[in-house]
Motif scaffolding. Structure first.
Motif, PDB file in Angstrom:
ATOM      1  N   ASP A   1      34.801  48.946  51.581  1.00  0.00           N
ATOM      2  CA  ASP A   1      34.015  50.066  51.636  1.00  0.00           C
ATOM      3  C   ASP A   1      34.027  50.404  50.111  1.00  0.00           C
ATOM      4  O   ASP A   1      33.359  51.689  50.133  1.00  0.00           O
ATOM      5  CB  ASP A   1      35.069  51.060  52.496  1.00  0.00           C
ATOM      6  CG  ASP A   1      35.028  50.459  53.989  1.00  0.00           C
ATOM      7  OD1 ASP A   1      34.101  50.448  54.439  1.00  0.00           O
ATOM      8  OD2 ASP A   1      36.216  50.644  54.455  1.00  0.00           O
ATOM      9  N   LEU A   2      34.744  49.938  49.303  1.00  0.00           N
ATOM     10  CA  LEU A   2      34.823  50.390  47.936  1.00  0.00           C
ATOM     11  C   LEU A   2      34.046  49.580  46.786  1.00  0.00           C
ATOM     12  O   LEU A   2      33.511  50.067  45.704  1.00  0.00           O
ATOM     13  CB  LEU A   2      36.202  50.584  47.363  1.00  0.00           C
ATOM     14  CG  LEU A   2      36.989  51.913  48.319  1.00  0.00           C
ATOM     15  CD1 LEU A   2      38.365  51.618  47.910  1.00  0.00           C
ATOM     16  CD2 LEU A   2      36.446  53.082  48.130  1.00  0.00           C
ATOM     17  N   ARG A   3      34.138  48.182  47.185  1.00  0.00           N
ATOM     18  CA  ARG A   3      33.633  47.188  46.202  1.00  0.00           C
ATOM     19  C   ARG A   3      32.696  46.373  46.779  1.00  0.00           C
ATOM     20  O   ARG A   3      32.643  46.135  48.239  1.00  0.00           O
ATOM     21  CB  ARG A   3      34.677  46.421  45.708  1.00  0.00           C
ATOM     22  CG  ARG A   3      35.740  47.239  44.883  1.00  0.00           C
ATOM     23  CD  ARG A   3      34.923  48.303  43.614  1.00  0.00           C
ATOM     24  NE  ARG A   3      34.380  47.543  42.887  1.00  0.00           N
ATOM     25  CZ  ARG A   3      34.629  46.851  41.554  1.00  0.00           C
ATOM     26  NH1 ARG A   3      35.920  46.809  41.280  1.00  0.00           N
ATOM     27  NH2 ARG A   3      33.864  46.061  40.728  1.00  0.00           N
ATOM     28  N   SER A   4      31.741  45.565  46.323  1.00  0.00           N
ATOM     29  CA  SER A   4      30.858  44.812  46.664  1.00  0.00           C
ATOM     30  C   SER A   4      31.262  43.532  47.193  1.00  0.00           C
ATOM     31  O   SER A   4      32.421  43.140  46.949  1.00  0.00           O
ATOM     32  CB  SER A   4      29.763  44.689  45.636  1.00  0.00           C
ATOM     33  OG  SER A   4      30.287  43.664  44.663  1.00  0.00           O
ATOM     34  N   THR A   5      30.525  42.964  48.181  1.00  0.00           N
ATOM     35  CA  THR A   5      30.902  41.322  48.710  1.00  0.00           C
ATOM     36  C   THR A   5      31.010  40.349  47.407  1.00  0.00           C
ATOM     37  O   THR A   5      32.184  39.671  47.547  1.00  0.00           O
ATOM     38  CB  THR A   5      30.081  41.042  49.762  1.00  0.00           C
ATOM     39  OG1 THR A   5      30.005  41.842  50.834  1.00  0.00           O
ATOM     40  CG2 THR A   5      30.439  39.755  50.058  1.00  0.00           C
ATOM     41  N   LYS A   6      30.187  40.530  46.525  1.00  0.00           N
ATOM     42  CA  LYS A   6      30.374  39.699  45.378  1.00  0.00           C
ATOM     43  C   LYS A   6      31.703  39.967  44.535  1.00  0.00           C
ATOM     44  O   LYS A   6      32.187  38.868  44.378  1.00  0.00           O
ATOM     45  CB  LYS A   6      29.106  40.060  44.539  1.00  0.00           C
ATOM     46  CG  LYS A   6      28.922  39.069  43.283  1.00  0.00           C
ATOM     47  CD  LYS A   6      27.847  39.323  42.303  1.00  0.00           C
ATOM     48  CE  LYS A   6      27.752  38.575  41.163  1.00  0.00           C
ATOM     49  NZ  LYS A   6      26.644  38.853  40.106  1.00  0.00           N
ATOM     50  N   THR A   7      31.981  41.201  44.150  1.00  0.00           N
ATOM     51  CA  THR A   7      33.391  41.365  43.360  1.00  0.00           C
ATOM     52  C   THR A   7      34.369  40.786  44.221  1.00  0.00           C
ATOM     53  O   THR A   7      35.220  40.143  43.668  1.00  0.00           O
ATOM     54  CB  THR A   7      33.277  42.811  43.459  1.00  0.00           C
ATOM     55  OG1 THR A   7      32.372  43.316  42.520  1.00  0.00           O
ATOM     56  CG2 THR A   7      34.721  43.258  42.572  1.00  0.00           C
ATOM     57  N   LEU A   8      34.519  41.265  45.624  1.00  0.00           N
ATOM     58  CA  LEU A   8      35.757  40.696  46.244  1.00  0.00           C
ATOM     59  C   LEU A   8      35.759  39.320  46.660  1.00  0.00           C
ATOM     60  O   LEU A   8      36.827  38.364  46.382  1.00  0.00           O
ATOM     61  CB  LEU A   8      35.803  41.335  47.805  1.00  0.00           C
ATOM     62  CG  LEU A   8      35.653  42.913  47.788  1.00  0.00           C
ATOM     63  CD1 LEU A   8      35.761  43.620  48.979  1.00  0.00           C
ATOM     64  CD2 LEU A   8      37.151  43.596  46.930  1.00  0.00           C
ATOM     65  N   LYS A   9      34.455  38.441  46.586  1.00  0.00           N
ATOM     66  CA  LYS A   9      34.404  37.170  46.418  1.00  0.00           C
ATOM     67  C   LYS A   9      35.085  36.559  45.251  1.00  0.00           C
ATOM     68  O   LYS A   9      35.597  35.564  45.450  1.00  0.00           O
ATOM     69  CB  LYS A   9      32.961  36.790  46.817  1.00  0.00           C
ATOM     70  CG  LYS A   9      32.897  35.041  47.059  1.00  0.00           C
ATOM     71  CD  LYS A   9      31.588  34.674  47.042  1.00  0.00           C
ATOM     72  CE  LYS A   9      31.394  33.370  47.308  1.00  0.00           C
ATOM     73  NZ  LYS A   9      29.877  32.781  47.449  1.00  0.00           N
ATOM     74  N   ARG A  10      34.747  37.237  44.243  1.00  0.00           N
ATOM     75  CA  ARG A  10      35.303  36.692  42.739  1.00  0.00           C
ATOM     76  C   ARG A  10      36.658  36.749  42.641  1.00  0.00           C
ATOM     77  O   ARG A  10      37.239  35.832  42.288  1.00  0.00           O
ATOM     78  CB  ARG A  10      34.673  37.238  41.871  1.00  0.00           C
ATOM     79  CG  ARG A  10      35.011  36.844  40.318  1.00  0.00           C
ATOM     80  CD  ARG A  10      34.111  37.577  39.336  1.00  0.00           C
ATOM     81  NE  ARG A  10      35.018  38.921  39.165  1.00  0.00           N
ATOM     82  CZ  ARG A  10      34.150  40.146  39.400  1.00  0.00           C
ATOM     83  NH1 ARG A  10      33.083  40.058  39.946  1.00  0.00           N
ATOM     84  NH2 ARG A  10      35.056  41.261  39.168  1.00  0.00           N
ATOM     85  N   LEU A  11      37.134  37.915  43.239  1.00  0.00           N
ATOM     86  CA  LEU A  11      38.705  37.953  43.078  1.00  0.00           C
ATOM     87  C   LEU A  11      39.296  37.055  44.125  1.00  0.00           C
ATOM     88  O   LEU A  11      40.417  36.527  43.752  1.00  0.00           O
ATOM     89  CB  LEU A  11      38.949  39.497  43.811  1.00  0.00           C
ATOM     90  CG  LEU A  11      38.700  40.462  42.870  1.00  0.00           C
ATOM     91  CD1 LEU A  11      39.105  41.962  43.325  1.00  0.00           C
ATOM     92  CD2 LEU A  11      39.211  40.285  41.255  1.00  0.00           C
ATOM     93  N   ARG A  12      38.817  36.724  45.250  1.00  0.00           N
ATOM     94  CA  ARG A  12      39.320  35.806  46.293  1.00  0.00           C
ATOM     95  C   ARG A  12      39.083  34.222  45.599  1.00  0.00           C
ATOM     96  O   ARG A  12      40.107  33.508  45.875  1.00  0.00           O
ATOM     97  CB  ARG A  12      38.665  35.776  47.575  1.00  0.00           C
ATOM     98  CG  ARG A  12      39.059  34.905  48.762  1.00  0.00           C
ATOM     99  CD  ARG A  12      38.488  35.370  49.988  1.00  0.00           C
ATOM    100  NE  ARG A  12      36.991  35.143  50.015  1.00  0.00           N
ATOM    101  CZ  ARG A  12      36.009  35.601  49.951  1.00  0.00           C
ATOM    102  NH1 ARG A  12      36.371  37.443  49.911  1.00  0.00           N
ATOM    103  NH2 ARG A  12      34.917  35.801  49.928  1.00  0.00           N
ATOM    104  N   GLN A  13      38.074  33.926  45.059  1.00  0.00           N
ATOM    105  CA  GLN A  13      37.910  32.660  44.460  1.00  0.00           C
ATOM    106  C   GLN A  13      39.063  32.460  43.301  1.00  0.00           C
ATOM    107  O   GLN A  13      39.486  31.386  43.185  1.00  0.00           O
ATOM    108  CB  GLN A  13      36.902  32.518  43.775  1.00  0.00           C
ATOM    109  CG  GLN A  13      35.432  32.635  44.831  1.00  0.00           C
ATOM    110  CD  GLN A  13      33.952  32.596  43.977  1.00  0.00           C
ATOM    111  OE1 GLN A  13      33.953  33.227  43.121  1.00  0.00           O
ATOM    112  NE2 GLN A  13      33.115  31.881  44.769  1.00  0.00           N
ATOM    113  N   TYR A  14      39.340  33.633  42.573  1.00  0.00           N
ATOM    114  CA  TYR A  14      40.579  33.338  41.635  1.00  0.00           C
ATOM    115  C   TYR A  14      41.775  32.691  42.305  1.00  0.00           C
ATOM    116  O   TYR A  14      42.420  32.242  41.859  1.00  0.00           O
ATOM    117  CB  TYR A  14      40.967  34.392  40.660  1.00  0.00           C
ATOM    118  CG  TYR A  14      39.562  34.708  39.569  1.00  0.00           C
ATOM    119  CD1 TYR A  14      38.751  33.786  39.063  1.00  0.00           C
ATOM    120  CD2 TYR A  14      39.194  35.971  39.653  1.00  0.00           C
ATOM    121  CE1 TYR A  14      37.944  34.133  38.123  1.00  0.00           C
ATOM    122  CE2 TYR A  14      38.218  36.476  38.781  1.00  0.00           C
ATOM    123  CZ  TYR A  14      37.496  35.398  37.787  1.00  0.00           C
ATOM    124  OH  TYR A  14      36.480  35.803  37.138  1.00  0.00           O
TER     125      TYR A  14
END
Length: 344
Positions: free
Chosen positions: A144-157
């Protein structure tokens, strides 16, 4: 300080306090001028404590200056009063000290409003900054606060580290025994991170540890420690106040910077807020790009300089005190941190 007053101060802070710095666990452990005199200003009704100001009174040349305990330590500050009448009486009592009053990051609340209209005081109030908040009502998630792209990047790390055999984990500290076990890791990381930056190592004194231990005993400490392959590599130290968690200090090992530990830990707090029973994540003084990217609200803090006297001389003294206290040179000399380090 008597045990009774300590207990009453703690109870009043629990009743009306909005920031952890208004509690005795912080105020009594915060660094202060060794030449200062502690003055506890009390207002009572029928014997009950209804307003309180813990002050350190020092001399600036021939002038006495009173500062709330904890001022200059990079945290919002406040005085305590149960209602407007008690707040006005508190300023009446402070005026009796015949000292200038200074605070650098005071919350805009009833006590600041009372000071502005108090007939005994001449005051200058300057907006300092807006403290970023993340409002997280029940059911809100990072999505609800950040984009799918941002959360995907964090998950990829995280996935990258897991594949390499050094998984990233969030270790949560909430009790004093766990805090003691990890203290060496926490303090060592804080010292190393502070040494390479312009920020103060607030964990470098025994008083900081005593503050955190007291808060842990009270069940208010929530530290998100980021480990990589089991090694302590970053932390976000939070303190609970009511339904809020106030971020106090964050540090990281430069070797994990590219994995964005600041974002990883904020994401964890947002994800865990329902289980933690909080609806607001207070990000503390100092705005940086990481905070701005998650923030959806804020509140103001102000510097105040006040004199219990009026007239031209009082105005000159107020302006001089404000300029002196907010001078970068004075701030540096007193090792005052104005913002928190920016984490990636």
């Amino acid at each position: 300080m008597s045990a009774r007053l300590h207990s009453e101060w703690s109870a009043l802070a629990s009743q009306v306090g909005t920031v952890f710095s208004s509690r005795p666990s912080f105020g009594l452990n915060a660094p202060r001028n060794v030449n200062g005199t502690l003055r506890f200003v009390e207002v009572r009704r029928g014997g009950d404590l209804v307003a309180f100001a813990p002050l350190c009174v020092t001399s600036l040349g021939p002038v006495k200056v009173a500062r709330p305990l904890g001022v200059g330590q990079g945290v919002p500050t406040e005085l305590l009063a149960v209602d407007d009448d008690a707040s006005m009486e508190l300023w009446d009592a402070i005026a009796g000290l015949d000292a200038l009053v200074f605070a650098d990051s005071m919350v805009d609340d009833r006590n600041l409003r009372s000071l502005r209209r108090h007939p005994a005081f001449s005051a200058r109030v300057v907006a300092r900054e807006r403290v970023p908040l993340i409002q997280v009502p029940e059911g809100v998630s990072p999505r609800d606060l950040r984009s799918t792209k941002t959360l995907k990047r964090l998950r990829q790390y995280r996935n990258q580290l897991s594949r390499s055999g050094t998984p990233m984990r969030i270790e949560v500290i909430e009790d004093v025994e766990h805090l003691d076990r990890r203290w060496n890791d926490i303090s060592t990381l804080a010292a190393a991170a502070s040494e390479r930056s312009r920020y103060v190592d607030f964990l470098g004194s025994g008083t900081a540890r005593e503050f955190l231990r007291a808060e842990a005993v009270a069940g208010r400490v929530i530290i998100a420690g980021l480990t990589v392959g089991g090694r302590w590599m970053a932390h976000d130290i939070g303190i609970r106040t009511g339904d809020r968690i106030e971020a106090w200090l964050t540090h990281h090992d430069r070797r994990v910077r590219r994995f964005e530990p600041g974002h990883q830990m904020i994401e964890w707090f947002v994800e865990a807020h329902d289980d933690l029973g909080v609806t607001v994540l207070d990000q503390g003084l100092g705005v940086n790009e990481i905070k701005k990217s998650w923030t959806n609200a804020d509140y103001g803090v102000h510097a105040i300089a006040a004199s219990p006297k009026s007239g031209l001389l009082a105005k000159v003294m107020i302006d001089t005190l404000m300029a002196w206290e907010l001078s970068p040179a004075v701030a540096h000399a007193r090792r005052i941190r104005r913002t928190r380090p920016a984490l990636r």
